[in-house]
Scaffold this motif. Sequence first.
Motif, PDB file in Angstrom:
ATOM      1  N   LEU A   5       0.591  -1.503  -0.090  1.00 46.36           N
ATOM      2  CA  LEU A   5       0.273   0.103  -0.276  1.00 46.36           C
ATOM      3  C   LEU A   5       0.525   1.204  -0.240  1.00 46.36           C
ATOM      4  O   LEU A   5       0.962   1.585  -0.498  1.00 46.36           O
ATOM      5  N   GLU A   6       2.391   1.574   0.902  1.00 45.21           N
ATOM      6  CA  GLU A   6       2.971   2.211   0.744  1.00 45.21           C
ATOM      7  C   GLU A   6       3.936   3.142  -1.251  1.00 45.21           C
ATOM      8  O   GLU A   6       3.318   3.372  -1.521  1.00 45.21           O
ATOM      9  N   ARG A   7       3.477   1.547  -1.324  1.00 51.54           N
ATOM     10  CA  ARG A   7       4.680   1.524  -3.127  1.00 51.54           C
ATOM     11  C   ARG A   7       3.213   1.816  -3.668  1.00 51.54           C
ATOM     12  O   ARG A   7       3.930   2.835  -4.549  1.00 51.54           O
ATOM     13  N   ASP A   8       2.815   2.133  -3.156  1.00 51.10           N
ATOM     14  CA  ASP A   8       1.513   2.661  -3.952  1.00 51.10           C
ATOM     15  C   ASP A   8       1.029   3.841  -3.756  1.00 51.10           C
ATOM     16  O   ASP A   8      -0.080   4.792  -4.963  1.00 51.10           O
ATOM     17  N   GLY A   9       1.696   4.323  -2.840  1.00 51.53           N
ATOM     18  CA  GLY A   9       0.962   5.777  -2.501  1.00 51.53           C
ATOM     19  C   GLY A   9      -0.486   5.265  -1.836  1.00 51.53           C
ATOM     20  O   GLY A   9      -0.548   7.097  -1.880  1.00 51.53           O
ATOM     21  N   LEU A  10      -0.498   4.627  -1.068  1.00 49.42           N
ATOM     22  CA  LEU A  10      -1.753   4.813  -0.757  1.00 49.42           C
ATOM     23  C   LEU A  10      -1.569   5.327   1.300  1.00 49.42           C
ATOM     24  O   LEU A  10      -2.655   5.576   1.777  1.00 49.42           O
ATOM     25  N   VAL A  11      -0.762   4.530   1.368  1.00 48.73           N
ATOM     26  CA  VAL A  11      -0.760   4.939   3.332  1.00 48.73           C
ATOM     27  C   VAL A  11       0.918   5.109   3.169  1.00 48.73           C
ATOM     28  O   VAL A  11       1.349   5.504   2.162  1.00 48.73           O
ATOM     29  N   THR A  12       1.048   5.841   4.540  1.00 52.61           N
ATOM     30  CA  THR A  12       2.601   6.564   4.762  1.00 52.61           C
ATOM     31  C   THR A  12       2.288   5.621   6.494  1.00 52.61           C
ATOM     32  O   THR A  12       1.963   5.551   6.487  1.00 52.61           O
ATOM     33  N   ARG A  13       4.354   5.468   6.000  1.00 57.03           N
ATOM     34  CA  ARG A  13       4.683   4.372   7.601  1.00 57.03           C
ATOM     35  C   ARG A  13       5.786   5.789   8.194  1.00 57.03           C
ATOM     36  O   ARG A  13       6.763   5.975   7.348  1.00 57.03           O
ATOM     37  N   GLY A  14       5.285   6.369   9.370  1.00 61.06           N
ATOM     38  CA  GLY A  14       6.584   6.860  10.365  1.00 61.06           C
ATOM     39  C   GLY A  14       6.580   6.155  11.398  1.00 61.06           C
ATOM     40  O   GLY A  14       5.549   5.389  12.112  1.00 61.06           O
ATOM     41  N   MET A  15       7.310   7.012  12.256  1.00 66.04           N
ATOM     42  CA  MET A  15       7.803   6.309  14.041  1.00 66.04           C
ATOM     43  C   MET A  15       6.344   7.018  14.449  1.00 66.04           C
ATOM     44  O   MET A  15       6.044   7.974  14.826  1.00 66.04           O
ATOM     45  N   CYS A  16       6.421   6.502  14.950  1.00 66.39           N
ATOM     46  CA  CYS A  16       5.311   6.733  16.837  1.00 66.39           C
ATOM     47  C   CYS A  16       5.702   8.087  17.291  1.00 66.39           C
ATOM     48  O   CYS A  16       7.297   8.330  18.045  1.00 66.39           O
ATOM     49  N   ALA A  17       5.360   9.800  17.348  1.00 61.53           N
ATOM     50  CA  ALA A  17       5.770   9.654  18.728  1.00 61.53           C
ATOM     51  C   ALA A  17       6.093   9.687  20.167  1.00 61.53           C
ATOM     52  O   ALA A  17       7.598  10.177  20.777  1.00 61.53           O
ATOM     53  N   GLU A  18       5.139   8.837  20.510  1.00 57.31           N
ATOM     54  CA  GLU A  18       5.450   8.951  21.655  1.00 57.31           C
ATOM     55  C   GLU A  18       5.924   7.140  22.234  1.00 57.31           C
ATOM     56  O   GLU A  18       6.546   6.946  23.326  1.00 57.31           O
ATOM     57  N   ASP A  19       6.284   6.646  20.940  1.00 57.81           N
ATOM     58  CA  ASP A  19       7.193   5.490  21.225  1.00 57.81           C
ATOM     59  C   ASP A  19       7.744   5.425  19.548  1.00 57.81           C
ATOM     60  O   ASP A  19       7.385   4.663  18.280  1.00 57.81           O
ATOM     61  N   ARG A  20       9.381   5.427  20.125  1.00 63.73           N
ATOM     62  CA  ARG A  20       9.968   5.303  18.693  1.00 63.73           C
ATOM     63  C   ARG A  20      10.217   4.392  17.520  1.00 63.73           C
ATOM     64  O   ARG A  20      11.025   3.936  16.854  1.00 63.73           O
ATOM     65  N   ARG A  21       9.652   2.897  18.882  1.00 63.72           N
ATOM     66  CA  ARG A  21       9.842   1.664  18.952  1.00 63.72           C
ATOM     67  C   ARG A  21       8.812   1.218  17.797  1.00 63.72           C
ATOM     68  O   ARG A  21       8.557   0.792  16.719  1.00 63.72           O
ATOM     69  N   GLY A  22       7.444   1.878  17.317  1.00 66.67           N
ATOM     70  CA  GLY A  22       6.503   2.151  17.389  1.00 66.67           C
ATOM     71  C   GLY A  22       6.341   2.538  15.618  1.00 66.67           C
ATOM     72  O   GLY A  22       6.713   3.306  15.265  1.00 66.67           O
ATOM     73  N   VAL A  23       5.334   2.264  14.628  1.00 68.57           N
ATOM     74  CA  VAL A  23       4.976   2.651  13.323  1.00 68.57           C
ATOM     75  C   VAL A  23       3.664   3.136  13.340  1.00 68.57           C
ATOM     76  O   VAL A  23       2.928   2.062  13.924  1.00 68.57           O
ATOM     77  N   ARG A  24       3.159   3.550  12.952  1.00 69.97           N
ATOM     78  CA  ARG A  24       2.024   4.543  12.933  1.00 69.97           C
ATOM     79  C   ARG A  24       1.837   5.036  11.119  1.00 69.97           C
ATOM     80  O   ARG A  24       2.418   5.230  10.905  1.00 69.97           O
ATOM     81  N   VAL A  25       0.619   4.113  10.522  1.00 73.52           N
ATOM     82  CA  VAL A  25       0.379   3.781   9.546  1.00 73.52           C
ATOM     83  C   VAL A  25      -0.668   4.862   9.365  1.00 73.52           C
ATOM     84  O   VAL A  25      -1.734   4.891   9.463  1.00 73.52           O
TER      85      VAL A  25
END
Length: 137
Positions: free
Chosen positions: A83-103
Amino acid sequence: MAAENAEQELVDQWRDILTVHARTLCELDRELHPHGLGASDFEVLDLLTVGTAADGDPGFRVQEISERVHLSQSALSRLIGRLERDGLVTRGMCAEDRRGVRVCVTPKGRELHGEVLPLQRAVLARMLTGGPAAPGA
């Protein structure tokens, strides 16, 4: 004898549920395929578009998605990558937990979701309630 009949009724009911699930997934995949999506892709986009994350922030942590979408962690990771490669979502680091990923869904993902939402809902109506067929079907 009565216990065996009750047990067989449970088994038959379970198999009926599995049959409806399999047929519905196949129908969703068939309807969504021309739009570049499968049933699981749509489920993630739908969650990201209409759902609300537990913390109220935009998007969902991958862990939250995995609790709501019935995929293994590795299958979900691959799906999000597509979905990210198709430009439908983005992934980024969670501000509250640098180990987590937010979509988060992108404008392109939101637009595609809006286009296919009526198709998905029509399939559900047709397969689960005997409702009307999808437009143009």
